[in-house]
Write a protein that holds these residues in place. Structure first.
Motif, PDB file in Angstrom:
ATOM      1  N   GLY A 116       0.776  -1.232   0.000  1.00  0.00           N
ATOM      2  CA  GLY A 116       0.000   0.000   0.000  1.00  0.00           C
ATOM      3  C   GLY A 116       0.807   1.282   0.000  1.00  0.00           C
ATOM      4  O   GLY A 116       2.015   1.292  -0.173  1.00  0.00           O
ATOM      5  N   LEU A 117       0.098   2.374   0.208  1.00  0.00           N
ATOM      6  CA  LEU A 117       0.678   3.709   0.119  1.00  0.00           C
ATOM      7  C   LEU A 117       1.832   3.929   1.084  1.00  0.00           C
ATOM      8  O   LEU A 117       2.828   4.557   0.744  1.00  0.00           O
ATOM      9  N   LEU A 118       1.699   3.421   2.311  1.00  0.00           N
ATOM     10  CA  LEU A 118       2.746   3.627   3.312  1.00  0.00           C
ATOM     11  C   LEU A 118       3.482   2.337   3.658  1.00  0.00           C
ATOM     12  O   LEU A 118       4.145   2.256   4.693  1.00  0.00           O
ATOM     13  N   GLN A 119       3.385   1.343   2.773  1.00  0.00           N
ATOM     14  CA  GLN A 119       4.158   0.109   2.881  1.00  0.00           C
ATOM     15  C   GLN A 119       4.097  -0.513   4.271  1.00  0.00           C
ATOM     16  O   GLN A 119       5.073  -0.600   4.997  1.00  0.00           O
ATOM     17  N   VAL A 120       2.898  -0.962   4.613  1.00  0.00           N
ATOM     18  CA  VAL A 120       2.624  -1.561   5.916  1.00  0.00           C
ATOM     19  C   VAL A 120       2.576  -3.080   5.759  1.00  0.00           C
ATOM     20  O   VAL A 120       1.985  -3.590   4.811  1.00  0.00           O
ATOM     21  N   ILE A 121       3.180  -3.803   6.696  1.00  0.00           N
ATOM     22  CA  ILE A 121       3.063  -5.270   6.682  1.00  0.00           C
ATOM     23  C   ILE A 121       1.783  -5.657   7.426  1.00  0.00           C
ATOM     24  O   ILE A 121       1.297  -4.913   8.272  1.00  0.00           O
ATOM     25  N   ASP A 122       1.248  -6.824   7.094  1.00  0.00           N
ATOM     26  CA  ASP A 122      -0.033  -7.250   7.673  1.00  0.00           C
ATOM     27  C   ASP A 122      -0.056  -7.242   9.206  1.00  0.00           C
ATOM     28  O   ASP A 122      -1.016  -6.730   9.790  1.00  0.00           O
TER      29      ASP A 122
END
Length: 165
Positions: A116-122
């Motif tokens: 996603g936009l802010l590169q978040v891990i699950d």
């Protein structure tokens, strides 16, 4: 000064300003381009999936609108952050692509790619998800808001983040 001389000077000024503007825009584009070492792999996304008419609250369904929606939720939930801080981090992390996914870093090698936009891990998304947003790490507003919530807990605010987090 004759009319021809004035016309020539006006044209020269226009050409000079156009050159400066074009050069400046190119410099800005290069500055905002994510570096390979920091940004997710670029994923081609059709323009139709990124820019749409409007959302239920009147915000545009594009990067500007997603940031504004997130800021409204953040304000209501007491999560600090500014438009500038969010946009700066989004541009560095994903180049503004809500479908960006990092398939090469240590997280990806361990089976949890940043998304996603802010590169978040699950796992981070699940821990810092903010009620009232979609339960999907790739939903732009949910991704921004969860990342800002995480940054608030870890760094005091997304505004304090100036590199990969």
């Amino acid at each position: 000064m004759t009319m021809t001389t004035r016309t020539r000077i006006a044209r020269l000024r226009t050409l000079a300003l156009t050159g400066i503007t074009t050069t400046g825009a190119a410099a800005v584009a290069l500055t905002l381009m994510p570096a390979n070492a920091q940004a997710a792999e670029a994923t081609q996304v059709p323009a139709s999936s990124v820019v749409k008419a409007s959302s239920h609250d009147g915000s545009a369904n594009n990067l500007d609108g997603w940031i504004k929606q997130s800021l409204q939720i953040m304000k209501a939930k007491g999560i600090p952050g500014s438009y500038e801080g969010l946009k700066r981090n989004i541009m560095r992390e994903s180049g503004g692509n809500p479908s960006a996914q990092n398939n090469w870093d240590v997280n990806a090698k361990q089976g949890t790619p940043s998304k996603g936009l802010l590169q978040v891990i699950d796992p981070t998304f699940n821990t810092y998800h903010v009620a009232g947003t979609a339960k999907s790490v790739t939903d732009p507003v949910a991704n921004i808001t969860a990342a800002a919530n995480y940054a608030a807990h870890r760094y005091g605010s997304i505004d304090n983040v100036n590199s990969a987090y």
